[in-house]
Design a protein around this motif. Structure first.
Motif, PDB file in Angstrom:
ATOM      1  N   PRO A 224       0.813  -1.217   0.000  1.00 49.86           N
ATOM      2  CA  PRO A 224       0.000   0.000   0.000  1.00 49.86           C
ATOM      3  C   PRO A 224       0.847   1.269   0.000  1.00 49.86           C
ATOM      4  N   TYR A 225       2.016   1.237   0.662  1.00 49.07           N
ATOM      5  CA  TYR A 225       2.785   2.484   0.698  1.00 49.07           C
ATOM      6  C   TYR A 225       3.407   2.824  -0.648  1.00 49.07           C
ATOM      7  N   MET A 228       0.607   4.534  -2.337  1.00 49.77           N
ATOM      8  CA  MET A 228       0.526   5.879  -1.759  1.00 49.77           C
ATOM      9  C   MET A 228       1.547   6.795  -2.419  1.00 49.77           C
ATOM     10  N   LYS A 232       1.046  10.162  -4.576  1.00 49.84           N
ATOM     11  CA  LYS A 232       1.662  11.440  -4.241  1.00 49.84           C
ATOM     12  C   LYS A 232       2.483  11.956  -5.423  1.00 49.84           C
ATOM     13  N   HIS A 243      11.339   4.529  -2.157  1.00 47.32           N
ATOM     14  CA  HIS A 243      10.307   3.849  -1.376  1.00 47.32           C
ATOM     15  C   HIS A 243      10.476   2.331  -1.311  1.00 47.32           C
ATOM     16  N   PRO A 246      14.863   1.097   0.097  1.00 51.68           N
ATOM     17  CA  PRO A 246      15.213   1.136   1.523  1.00 51.68           C
ATOM     18  C   PRO A 246      14.600  -0.012   2.330  1.00 51.68           C
ATOM     19  N   ASN A 247      13.499  -0.573   1.835  1.00 53.27           N
ATOM     20  CA  ASN A 247      12.869  -1.680   2.561  1.00 53.27           C
ATOM     21  C   ASN A 247      13.309  -3.042   2.044  1.00 53.27           C
ATOM     22  N   PRO A 322      13.917   0.014  10.416  1.00 57.76           N
ATOM     23  CA  PRO A 322      13.636   1.094  11.375  1.00 57.76           C
ATOM     24  C   PRO A 322      12.956   0.605  12.654  1.00 57.76           C
ATOM     25  N   ARG A 323      12.271  -0.551  12.573  1.00 55.85           N
ATOM     26  CA  ARG A 323      11.622  -1.067  13.778  1.00 55.85           C
ATOM     27  C   ARG A 323      12.647  -1.449  14.831  1.00 55.85           C
ATOM     28  N   ARG A 328      10.097   1.562  19.769  1.00 57.39           N
ATOM     29  CA  ARG A 328       9.018   2.397  20.274  1.00 57.39           C
ATOM     30  C   ARG A 328       9.418   3.269  21.433  1.00 57.39           C
TER      31      ARG A 328
ATOM     32  N   ALA B 110      -0.320   0.693   6.923  1.00 56.55           N
ATOM     33  CA  ALA B 110       0.281   0.056   5.747  1.00 56.55           C
ATOM     34  C   ALA B 110       0.662   1.076   4.698  1.00 56.55           C
ATOM     35  N   SER B 111       0.069   2.260   4.755  1.00 60.21           N
ATOM     36  CA  SER B 111       0.282   3.220   3.679  1.00 60.21           C
ATOM     37  C   SER B 111       1.425   4.188   3.940  1.00 60.21           C
ATOM     38  N   PHE B 112       2.008   4.119   5.136  1.00 60.22           N
ATOM     39  CA  PHE B 112       3.233   4.877   5.355  1.00 60.22           C
ATOM     40  C   PHE B 112       4.423   3.965   5.102  1.00 60.22           C
ATOM     41  N   ASN B 113       5.435   4.510   4.449  1.00 61.25           N
ATOM     42  CA  ASN B 113       6.642   3.738   4.210  1.00 61.25           C
ATOM     43  C   ASN B 113       7.383   3.544   5.526  1.00 61.25           C
ATOM     44  N   PRO B 114       7.616   2.284   5.917  1.00 62.58           N
ATOM     45  CA  PRO B 114       8.244   2.044   7.226  1.00 62.58           C
ATOM     46  C   PRO B 114       9.673   2.583   7.328  1.00 62.58           C
ATOM     47  N   ALA B 115      10.287   2.917   6.191  1.00 62.28           N
ATOM     48  CA  ALA B 115      11.707   3.267   6.216  1.00 62.28           C
ATOM     49  C   ALA B 115      11.981   4.750   6.438  1.00 62.28           C
ATOM     50  N   HIS B 116      10.947   5.593   6.378  1.00 67.47           N
ATOM     51  CA  HIS B 116      11.203   7.031   6.481  1.00 67.47           C
ATOM     52  C   HIS B 116      10.422   7.659   7.638  1.00 67.47           C
ATOM     53  N   GLN B 121       7.757  12.045   4.859  1.00 74.18           N
ATOM     54  CA  GLN B 121       6.695  11.577   3.976  1.00 74.18           C
ATOM     55  C   GLN B 121       5.587  12.618   3.858  1.00 74.18           C
ATOM     56  N   TYR B 160       9.010   7.323  13.431  1.00 78.37           N
ATOM     57  CA  TYR B 160       8.744   6.415  12.321  1.00 78.37           C
ATOM     58  C   TYR B 160       7.328   5.866  12.452  1.00 78.37           C
ATOM     59  N   HIS B 162       5.950   3.042  12.769  1.00 81.31           N
ATOM     60  CA  HIS B 162       5.618   2.037  13.773  1.00 81.31           C
ATOM     61  C   HIS B 162       5.634   2.594  15.184  1.00 81.31           C
ATOM     62  N   GLN B 163       6.094   3.826  15.331  1.00 81.38           N
ATOM     63  CA  GLN B 163       6.233   4.378  16.676  1.00 81.38           C
ATOM     64  C   GLN B 163       5.008   5.153  17.144  1.00 81.38           C
ATOM     65  N   VAL B 164       4.022   5.345  16.250  1.00 82.90           N
ATOM     66  CA  VAL B 164       2.832   6.075  16.687  1.00 82.90           C
ATOM     67  C   VAL B 164       1.585   5.215  16.473  1.00 82.90           C
ATOM     68  N   MET B 173      -1.585  11.272   8.193  1.00 86.80           N
ATOM     69  CA  MET B 173      -1.857  11.103   6.766  1.00 86.80           C
ATOM     70  C   MET B 173      -2.753  12.229   6.238  1.00 86.80           C
TER      71      MET B 173
END
Lengths: 328, 547
Positions: A224-225, A228, A232, A243, A246-247, A322-323, A328, B110-116, B121, B160, B162-164, B173
């Protein structure tokens, strides 16, 4: 409190050391249980039992196995891998045997030089081809790249090597067909001499890395990203580079590490074809003469290479996630 | 108040005429949007409602000149502010996306890129199109975060995805969509994945910001009560065709078409509650944790009467699903025990006998992931028949057909794979799988929350009928109050791992409410278009009167 990433890396490092220890144990004991005996192999079947016993005693082969193991292990930890069996006076004459380290070090330097040459060419090439193939997925370019890399990986190494010799050495005289470098060859001469073996290795490993790069990126394109990013207004190349890539590092570096390890430990055929004095040849020679300390030394270096490169791949996977990098 | 816009409020912004979109499936193209018209003016919000598969998202994306892979816009015209999106080049369409038309997706996670980081974004499109330089865009993003009432607006952007939390991501978004100050935003089910309590806050902040910047919007949802709060006009879509178009108040008060009326009447199941003292399951002072230190369940005691339904409600993270895990033995309690028919159950799944396992079955939220995609319906339902009841061959097939009949599917379904079933049918198969074990208690974990309202209604009615006929006991985990009203006898309200209130449905759902129950209940959107405005005003009054 350590950063979790540092902690994970230290954990992996510890695990790597334990793995190496276990490898040393397996290695030592499996050689121990091999049939045959160095004493008999050197002195011949006709040798008197007393002579063989004396010879074994001289080499320390009469001591119990665990004592020899810890001796050997302790030696390795202090940078001493023992002495080679060969060159030892078979009749108790002058001792011309050399320390394993002395035999191994120049060979290892050669092997690493060749591996680095091949890596410097093949890794960027594979990444470039993989990314562009993903970018133009389904195009003629994509299919050509796939077909060509598949072809080169499908041929046996020696065939690729002889083909390159035929084309780049015999016909065009661009490069020498032999890479028997000595210790006094200067750097650029070395590069020139090792060009053909490096090229051969590149052709052999580029397909695997390139296909994984392409697959890892394409795998993410349905996320999905990515949609997105498209919504954009990002262009195809922006999507892939900013996009998707990096993953995608984790699977890609794993395959790169695997192939780099192969460059160090699996190149004996290429060494033979080009008469290149690397570790692979040394190990094969040592096996045929039952020169146990050299075999053990080579095997330990190979094991360490695998463990180190995989550790490196793990670390890159962790810091590109990044996880893990930003908990967290 | 807005001077950046070129046009005036009320000018025509988007005009889609007779749009036809094809989708590719079963080896051929078929029409999924069959000639739909859309007219949208500046500053206007259009609600687009319908069941899943009605083509809402496809139509929403077409307003950006975008078709998902496997779809193509075949005819019609899409004119955005004088630009015919069907005629211009892909590069020109791309230049509009993320600058003049923005999109807010359903699943923010799912719609945010986990890497940035989030802020990178947020400003990505704005900076790429040169609308604002990077530093200015970031300053503006922080202002938008503040407008959207995100916590720590100055630093949250450095985090990032996953942090929120999910609710915060959805607001980020919205900020991302708003960053280039677009003329039009497509909201595609932006609050469907959120809790009711979070949903209210997100809806309020979205509505405030589109009003503030006079942005037009298409708001896609299947929740009528939500659309009633957001939209000026409503379009009802079914099978790719327009059923009805009207101004929101008019449509709510007086829907013309039968289908629209049926959508309105979905929330109408009502089950009379019954009291019972015959306890089949008791969760007895149970504590549980995943890590060993943080308690996820804190002294939870729940009694479940035989043949009745206990609904466990609360927002995500309240311990609803963890309670289910403790009952089924997936997570051993650190204190307390679970009693079944008066006898304690072994804490761990492995220690339980087949008999004990058979009596408690589960149905999950995501029927998709709860079934092996390579097994046919026969295998999926047949497995518990073999495992628990030892049925084989003809006997097994006989029972299979009975079960299919119970869940109102015919025998043609028996050799289908999950991929060949609709969402509602999948959930029915999962129900049949649970029934196959002949259980006494079924734990339903959010079983209807991934389904459309009409399908939801069918599933709830099925569960109620099975309860009447087979005397089943249900534990119904949900965050949807309408579902609770429809199906439960008793209600347990959970918050942060504790039971804050429990009792009969009528007691819990009538005043006086404890504070949290009140928040939960008041957050459930109502059909009244003034509900959100009224609720926000009331909450404001309350917070100012007792600080």
């Amino acid at each position: 409190m350590l950063h979790p990433v540092v902690r994970t890396i230290l954990q992996r490092l510890g695990l790597g050391l334990i793995t190496l220890f276990v490898v040393s144990l397996i290695l030592f004991s499996s050689i121990e249980f091999l049939p045959g005996d160095f004493g008999e192999a050197v002195l011949g079947q006709a040798a008197l039992p007393e002579t063989v016993a004396a010879f074994r005693k001289e080499l320390g082969l009469d001591l119990p196995m665990h004592e020899r193991y810890f001796d050997w292990l302790g030696g390795i930890l202090t940078g001493d891998m023992g002495n080679s069996f060969s060159g030892r006076g078979s009749s108790g004459g002058t001792d011309r045997s050399r320390p394993v380290i002395e035999l191994l070090a120049p060979r290892l330097a050669n092997t690493l030089f060749l591996a680095s040459m091949a890596a410097i060419i093949s890794v960027p090439l594979a990444l470039f081809l993989g990314i562009t193939a993903a970018l133009y997925r389904g195009s003629i370019y994509d299919r050509m790249v796939n077909a060509m890399t598949l072809t080169t990986i499908s041929f046996p190494e020696f065939f690729v090597a002889y083909l390159l010799i035929l084309v780049l050495s015999s016909f065009t005289k661009l490069f020498p067909s032999l890479a028997n470098i000595g210790p006094d060859v200067d750097f650029w001469e070395r590069v020139y001499l090792t060009a053909l073996p490096a090229l051969t290795l590149t052709l052999v490993i580029v397909a695997h890395m390139m296909r994984m790069t392409r697959a890892a990126i394409i795998n993410l394109m349905a996320s999905p990203y990515i949609e997105m990013a498209e919504l954009k207004g990002a262009s195809k190349s922006e999507i892939i580079l900013q996009h998707a890539l990096p993953n995608a590092w984790a699977p890609i570096v794993t395959v790169i590490a695997f192939n780099l390890a192969y460059l160090v430990v699996g190149v004996v055929v290429v060494e033979v074809v080009f008469v290149y004095p690397g570790v692979g040849q040394l190990m094969v020679d040592a096996v045929t003469t039952r020169d146990v300390p050299v075999v053990q030394g080579c095997a330990m270096i190979f094991a360490a290479t695998y463990i180190l490169l995989n550790l490196f791949a793990d670390i890159i996977s962790i810091i590109t996630n990044p996880r893990l990098l930003h908990p967290r | 108040m807005n001077t950046e816009k070129s046009g005036q409020k009320g000018d025509l912004l988007l005009e889609m005429k007779d749009v036809v979109i094809d989708g590719y499936s079963d080896d051929r193209w078929h029409e999924i949007i069959k000639g739909v018209d859309v007219t949208l003016r500046r500053g206007e919000i259009m609600g687009l409602i319908g069941e899943s598969g009605a083509g809402k998202s496809t139509l929403g994306l077409a307003a950006m000149g975008f078709a998902r892979p496997g779809c193509r816009i075949t005819s019609g015209s899409i004119i955005f502010d004088g630009i015919d999106l069907m005629k211009v080049s892909e590069a020109e369409r791309r230049a509009l996306r993320g600058s003049r038309i923005a999109y807010v997706a359903q699943s923010a996670a799912a719609s945010f890129n986990p890497a940035h980081p989030l802020i990178a974004q947020t400003v990505e499109a704005t900076v790429r199109r040169g609308i604002k330089p990077d530093a200015e865009a970031r300053a503006d993003a922080r202002k938008l975060y503040r407008d959207l009432q995100l916590p720590n607006p100055d630093s949250i952007g450095e985090r990032y995805p996953h942090q929120v939390s999910g609710g915060q991501l959805q607001r980020v978004m919205t900020a991302m969509a708003m960053s280039p100050r677009p003329d039009l935003i497509i909201f595609d089910e932006p609050t469907t994945a959120l809790d009711v309590t979070t949903q209210v806050e997100v809806l309020a902040s979205m509505r405030r910001i589109v009003e503030q910047y006079n942005t037009a919007a298409i708001y896609i949802t299947h929740d009528l009560a939500v659309v009633a709060q957001m939209a000026d006009v409503i379009k009802v879509l079914r099978y790719g065709e327009t059923i009805e178009d009207a101004e929101t108040r008019k449509m709510l008060a007086n829907p013309e078409k039968a289908y629209t009326k049926s959508l309105w009447s979905v929330r109408s199941i009502e089950k009379p509650e019954e009291k019972s003292e015959d306890i089949v399951l008791k969760v007895d002072h149970v504590d549980a944790s995943y890590t060993g230190s943080d308690k996820v369940l804190d002294d939870v005691t729940i009694e479940v009467p035989r043949g009745h339904t206990v609904a466990i409600v609360g927002e995500s993270g309240s311990g609803k699903s963890t309670t289910a895990r403790a009952i089924t033995g997936l997570l051993a309690p650190s204190k307390g025990q679970v009693l079944f028919n008066g006898k304690p159950l072994p804490p761990r799944l492995k220690e339980r006998s087949i008999d004990q396992l058979q009596k408690i079955q589960m149905i999950y939220q995501m029927a998709d992931t709860a079934m092996n995609p390579r097994q046919t319906v026969r295998d999926i339902i047949g497995r518990p028949l073999e495992f628990y009841l030892g049925l084989r061959g003809r006997e097994r097939d006989q029972r299979l057909l009975e079960l299919l009949e119970m869940i109102e599917l015919d025998e043609t379904f028996i050799d289908r794979l999950p991929a060949e079933l609709s969402g509602g049918q999948k959930q029915r198969i999962c129900i049949a799988r649970a029934l196959a074990a002949s259980p006494e208690l079924i734990i339903c974990d959010e079983v209807t929350s991934a389904l459309d309202q009409i399908v939801q209604k069918g599933i709830l009615e099925l569960l109620l009928r099975l309860q009447r006929e087979l005397g089943l006991t249900y534990i119904f985990i949900t965050h949807d109050i309408a579902t609770v009203k429809a199906i439960s006898d008793q209600i347990v309200v959970m918050l942060e791992g504790r039971v804050v209130e429990q009792g009969m449905k009528s007691e819990i759902l009538s005043p006086p409410y404890p504070e949290y129950t009140k928040l939960l209940l008041s957050s459930v959107p109502e059909m009244d278009p003034d509900w959100l405005t009224g609720l926000l005003a009331e909450r404001e009054r309350e917070s100012s009167s007792n600080p």
